[in-house]
Design a protein around this motif. Sequence first.
Motif, PDB file in Angstrom:
ATOM      1  N   HIS A   1       0.834  -1.203   0.000  1.00 32.73           N
ATOM      2  CA  HIS A   1       0.000   0.000   0.000  1.00 32.73           C
ATOM      3  C   HIS A   1       0.867   1.250   0.000  1.00 32.73           C
ATOM      4  O   HIS A   1       1.760   1.412   0.836  1.00 32.73           O
ATOM      5  N   ALA A   2       0.591   2.132  -0.961  1.00 38.00           N
ATOM      6  CA  ALA A   2       1.263   3.426  -1.054  1.00 38.00           C
ATOM      7  C   ALA A   2       0.197   4.486  -1.283  1.00 38.00           C
ATOM      8  O   ALA A   2      -0.713   4.285  -2.092  1.00 38.00           O
ATOM      9  N   ALA A   3       0.292   5.607  -0.616  1.00 36.88           N
ATOM     10  CA  ALA A   3      -0.789   6.595  -0.647  1.00 36.88           C
ATOM     11  C   ALA A   3      -1.082   7.085  -2.051  1.00 36.88           C
ATOM     12  O   ALA A   3      -2.236   7.115  -2.482  1.00 36.88           O
ATOM     13  N   SER A   4      -0.045   7.467  -2.801  1.00 35.25           N
ATOM     14  CA  SER A   4      -0.286   8.018  -4.129  1.00 35.25           C
ATOM     15  C   SER A   4       0.948   7.860  -4.996  1.00 35.25           C
ATOM     16  O   SER A   4       1.834   7.034  -4.708  1.00 35.25           O
ATOM     17  N   VAL A   5       1.046   8.674  -6.039  1.00 36.91           N
ATOM     18  CA  VAL A   5       2.100   8.509  -7.039  1.00 36.91           C
ATOM     19  C   VAL A   5       3.491   8.650  -6.427  1.00 36.91           C
ATOM     20  O   VAL A   5       4.389   7.846  -6.707  1.00 36.91           O
ATOM     21  N   GLY A   6       3.694   9.667  -5.595  1.00 36.27           N
ATOM     22  CA  GLY A   6       5.021   9.891  -5.024  1.00 36.27           C
ATOM     23  C   GLY A   6       5.505   8.721  -4.208  1.00 36.27           C
ATOM     24  O   GLY A   6       6.643   8.258  -4.354  1.00 36.27           O
ATOM     25  N   GLU A   7       4.650   8.221  -3.332  1.00 36.13           N
ATOM     26  CA  GLU A   7       5.026   7.092  -2.481  1.00 36.13           C
ATOM     27  C   GLU A   7       5.243   5.826  -3.309  1.00 36.13           C
ATOM     28  O   GLU A   7       6.181   5.058  -3.061  1.00 36.13           O
ATOM     29  N   LEU A   8       4.386   5.614  -4.309  1.00 32.14           N
ATOM     30  CA  LEU A   8       4.543   4.427  -5.144  1.00 32.14           C
ATOM     31  C   LEU A   8       5.825   4.503  -5.963  1.00 32.14           C
ATOM     32  O   LEU A   8       6.545   3.510  -6.101  1.00 32.14           O
ATOM     33  N   THR A   9       6.122   5.671  -6.485  1.00 30.19           N
ATOM     34  CA  THR A   9       7.362   5.838  -7.245  1.00 30.19           C
ATOM     35  C   THR A   9       8.575   5.548  -6.371  1.00 30.19           C
ATOM     36  O   THR A   9       9.530   4.893  -6.796  1.00 30.19           O
ATOM     37  N   SER A  10       8.537   6.039  -5.131  1.00 29.91           N
ATOM     38  CA  SER A  10       9.673   5.816  -4.237  1.00 29.91           C
ATOM     39  C   SER A  10       9.842   4.340  -3.884  1.00 29.91           C
ATOM     40  O   SER A  10      10.945   3.891  -3.590  1.00 29.91           O
ATOM     41  N   ALA A  11       8.745   3.586  -3.925  1.00 36.11           N
ATOM     42  CA  ALA A  11       8.792   2.176  -3.553  1.00 36.11           C
ATOM     43  C   ALA A  11       8.964   1.259  -4.752  1.00 36.11           C
ATOM     44  O   ALA A  11       8.913   0.034  -4.613  1.00 36.11           O
ATOM     45  N   ARG A  12       9.188   1.818  -5.920  1.00 37.62           N
ATOM     46  CA  ARG A  12       9.202   0.992  -7.138  1.00 37.62           C
ATOM     47  C   ARG A  12      10.281  -0.080  -7.113  1.00 37.62           C
ATOM     48  O   ARG A  12      10.041  -1.229  -7.496  1.00 37.62           O
ATOM     49  N   VAL A  13      11.472   0.287  -6.677  1.00 40.56           N
ATOM     50  CA  VAL A  13      12.563  -0.705  -6.622  1.00 40.56           C
ATOM     51  C   VAL A  13      12.175  -1.871  -5.723  1.00 40.56           C
ATOM     52  O   VAL A  13      12.355  -3.047  -6.073  1.00 40.56           O
ATOM     53  N   LEU A  14      11.623  -1.549  -4.572  1.00 45.67           N
ATOM     54  CA  LEU A  14      11.192  -2.577  -3.634  1.00 45.67           C
ATOM     55  C   LEU A  14      10.071  -3.420  -4.237  1.00 45.67           C
ATOM     56  O   LEU A  14      10.092  -4.657  -4.182  1.00 45.67           O
TER      57      LEU A  14
END
Length: 397
Positions: free
Chosen positions: A44-57
């Motif tokens: 779960h990621a709040a929105s685009v910024g958080e999802l982008t930051s978690a992309r590698v993971l």
Amino acid sequence: MIWSGATTLLGSAFRLSAPFTGADWRERLALTGPEVIPGGIWLHAASVGELTSARVLAEALAAEFPLTVTTNSLTGRALARKLGWNAALAPLDVPQAVARFLDRVEPAVLVTVENELWPNRSRMADDLGVAQVVVGARISQRSADRWARLPALIRPMLRRIDALSAQDAGSEERLLRLGLPAKALGTRLNMKLLGPAQIHPPEDGPDRARTVLAASTHEGEDEAVLDAYAAAREQVPDLRMILAPRHPERGDAVAQVMEQRGLHFARRSRGGDLDAQVLLADTLGEMGDWYRAAGICITCGSFTDRGGHTPWEPAAWRCAILHGPSVSNHAGDYADLDGAEAAELAPDLPVALTALAQDKPRQRRMGKAARDMLLTRAGDPAPLIARILDLARGGLV
């Protein structure tokens, strides 16, 4: 009990209203959703910024287990689907919606990005034996003080966490005081830097030290960087420039500025390439090529009152960084890079660029120092990924 009771009543009211609402609201109630392979990992990621930051993971986890991604925003959901993952809007934190979602997904692990902790989600996942991990956690002193007034909410949620990676030491200390078990504390990571840290620049080519990139110029900056380039070229005649406007649709306007200065240039949008002495990079999706080619990067948005752009992408490519005074968007990062002689504030850009273009060893030192700082700040995600995968395997036993 108060939260659970109040949200149960809300959940019943929301369910009654569902036939009269749109598809997105019904998805938030977990009445609809994508087909998923149960038993995998829920991220779960709040929105685009958080999802982008978690992309590698996320990419590492998706390579091993089915991945279901939830976000709170339509744009976040769209990005997750574009990246090829099963994605849905996150269930509202009412017991009925959370129960329906958990029944459908049957996750072995719930991975939450940053600060998206919800009481019902936490409790109900724990009741089903779902391991819980938080990545990129951060909490300010102000937020910690607020949570400290609600120990019956925050302490149980923190105690249920199996592994947590914080962004900084202050967040770690505050979360421990609020009730996070010390054994849950894992490797510190800066999620937003993991993507740039995965870039592996090649060895410098013979032309790199004599190529300067003006990255993401805005209106009012093109003239300044072109004049600085002209001044530097008087001392370094073979110096080349790549000018990449922040908005490629400004290409015609920038070309006019170049023509006014009598420059011979090529436009990437018309087939120009790195053979040109001056390349107007008025296209999208090729910034990696320009960073790779340039030993010096002028990070723009910093010579007009725009707050500057991130220094970490050029740092990833081992560029020596010059910047202007307007860096409020990343003030701490630039201050640290300047202090480590990995970047330089250039109030007199022609003088700074000329000096750096003439000093190839200094270019290399600055670029290496910038990349070293990036890797240190980002941290190594491998131990956290291994921990999540171990929890997922245990959850399937």
